[in-house]
Design an enzyme around this catalytic site. Structure first.
Site, PDB file in Angstrom:
ATOM      1  N   SER A  77       0.358  -1.115   0.090  1.00 23.54           N
ATOM      2  CA  SER A  77       0.499   0.003   0.434  1.00 23.54           C
ATOM      3  C   SER A  77       1.245   1.252  -0.253  1.00 23.54           C
ATOM      4  CB  SER A  77      -1.385   0.101   1.184  1.00 23.54           C
ATOM      5  OG  SER A  77      -1.998   1.171   1.361  1.00 23.54           O
ATOM      6  N   HIS A 126      -2.859  -1.166  -3.313  1.00 26.08           N
ATOM      7  CA  HIS A 126      -3.535  -0.329  -3.468  1.00 26.08           C
ATOM      8  C   HIS A 126      -3.598   0.750  -4.187  1.00 26.08           C
ATOM      9  CE1 HIS A 126      -4.158  -1.992   0.772  1.00 26.08           C
ATOM     10  NE2 HIS A 126      -5.114  -2.993  -0.176  1.00 26.08           N
ATOM     11  N   ASP A 184      -5.110  -4.178   5.883  1.00 26.06           N
ATOM     12  CA  ASP A 184      -4.471  -5.920   4.597  1.00 26.06           C
ATOM     13  C   ASP A 184      -3.680  -6.274   4.487  1.00 26.06           C
ATOM     14  OD1 ASP A 184      -6.366  -6.585   2.742  1.00 26.06           O
ATOM     15  OD2 ASP A 184      -5.917  -5.110   1.313  1.00 26.06           O
TER      16      ASP A 184
END
Lengths: 193, 269
Positions: free
Chosen positions: A18, A45, A138
């Site tokens: 991310s 992401h 996540d």
């Protein structure tokens, strides 16, 4: 005993990241050898924009063929696949991708957990997965699913991550089998068979 | 985790008892949706979910609604809608009458987006939009044309990015946290259940939109549906798919030509 355990064959390498993970990939991808005997799947992401410049940028850093996944693409060794923006990326029994536009997971689509869990279902112990820099939870559940299936997991050494929260969360949850910096990851991936 | 064999049993039940055929749906996605539903509805085991589906036709409605993905939005991928405005509508506008099919329309956000485009191109009067889905519950929402007000800011931004120049809020009336879209738009929308797996062609269309529906089907079913679309398209007509869907390697690929970067194909034979 640990020494006697047969190391499973690697058939799929997953890398999730991310915030702060692009910089890591820009350093890591050039270090990967040109004849990797397995496919690499990147779940990042990213902003939901229609342009494909990220794919080109990543491709420029690697000698491996790099593309953004389209629905039902087969998963082939030696290729790097990037999860498209705003879809979850799943893996089918016949080792092809499928896309899914269902609810966000961990405020994210693509969600790293979703792809990692799906890969664990299909590839079992032959998955290796790494979680890079990020500011979100996540990926941890996905790593756990991979461990449970007998696969191997890596977290980026938090001290080397721009956003240490995501790899640290995996480490704290006991989901990371190895904790490595960028050269360490490159070496580990290049020696996987 | 739910095993593949369990899913097979459940899919057989659905077909035998209710006529719903999900066997050619993408298995990875189905498995996730079933696991999610087990969690949401707190079934202690898969067997209990299966029992409920088999014995409670009321629950079946919820099952079908939750197993299929009904996430959609207005003006998703603004550049796609811009291409509809600039490249497709001027061609369709030369026809005396325009028929558009939104296949697998879910709650209808894309249908209303299309109706707005047609209105702005002064084509709505001579157009009909057919909105179909296998799921009667979501079609009720299309009929009402009511969407959450909280979404309107984002929809308005996407509308502008698609080339819209009007005040987006002029298309709806806000009330109690809901946005009700003008009946001028909904009057042109014909709603019907239609199952892409088992139902056949029901009309000839100038444009078929089926975006992010085929991703839930396996290759074989994708081919079947694409043949159904081919049979439902007249001359000088178009097919639009989702941004990550393709006609490449499909049985109909030679009959269509992709227009531009957007996933819009023109039927060429």
């Amino acid at each position: 005993m640990e020494e006697n355990r047969i190391t499973p064959h690697c058939e799929l390498l997953l890398i999730g990241g991310s915030a702060g993970s692009l910089e890591v990939l820009f350093k890591l991808l050039p270090l990967l050898k040109a004849d990797l005997p397995f496919p690499v799947v990147l779940v990042l992401h990213r902003r939901n924009s229609g342009d494909s410049s990220l794919t080109e940028l990543l491709a420029s850093k690697s000698s491996l063929f790099t593309s953004e996944v389209e629905d039902k693409d087969p998963i082939l060794a030696g290729n790097i696949y990037l999860a498209p923006a705003d879809y979850h990326l799943l893996i089918e029994n016949d080792r092809s991708f499928s896309l899914d536009y269902s609810e966000k997971i961990n405020y994210s689509r693509p969600s790293i957990d979703v792809t990692f869990e799906s890969a664990a279902n299909i590839y079992g112990c032959s998955v290796v997965a790494a979680l890079l820099s990020g500011a979100n939870e996540d990926g941890t559940r996905g790593l756990m699913a991979i461990q449970k299936a007998g696969g191997r997991t890596v977290a980026q050494l938090p001290a080397t991550a721009q956003m240490p929260f995501m790899p640290q969360h995996a480490i704290t949850s006991d989901a990371a089998g190895l904790v490595l910096d960028i050269p360490g990851m490159a070496h580990f991936f290049n020696t996987l068979e | 985790m739910i095993e593949d064999e369990d899913i097979d049993l459940l899919l057989n039940d659905l077909f035998d008892l209710y006529g719903y055929d999900f066997t050619s749906y993408s298995r990875a996605s189905l498995q996730r949706r079933i696991e999610r539903l087990c969690m949401l509805d707190k079934f202690p085991s898969f067997a209990e979910l299966r029992y409920r589906v088999r014995n409670d036709p009321e629950y079946l409605k919820r099952f079908v609604e939750e197993i299929t993905v009904n996430v959609t939005e207005m003006f998703r991928d603004p550049s796609f809608y811009k291409s509809l405005r600039d490249d497709i509508l001027p061609v369709l506008g030369t026809k005396p009458f325009i028929r558009i099919w939104h296949a697998g329309c879910s709650t209808g956000e894309e249908v209303y987006s299309m109706a707005i485009l047609l209105k702005e191109a002064n084509l709505l009067r001579k157009s009909l939009l057919y909105a179909t889905d296998l799921n009667p519950t979501v079609l009720e929402k299309v009929r009402k044309g009511i969407f959450p007000l909280t979404q309107m800011k984002q929809y308005s931004e996407s509308y502008i990015a698609s080339g819209g120049t009007r005040d987006f809020s002029s298309y709806y009336t806000a009330n109690y946290g809901q946005a009700k879209f003008d009946s001028e738009l909904s009057e042109k929308i014909i709603i019907s259940t239609h199952n892409l797996v088992s139902d056949s062609s029901f009309n000839e269309f100038d444009l078929i939109l089926c975006r992010n529906v085929l991703i839930y089907f396996d290759k074989k079913l994708q081919d079947r549906v694409l043949q159904l679309f081919d049979a439902s398209l007249g001359t000088l007509s178009y097919l639009a798919l989702g941004t990550k869907e393709t006609l490449k390697f499909s049985v109909v690929q030679n009959k269509f030509k992709q227009l531009n970067r957007e996933k819009i194909w023109k039927k060429i034979e």
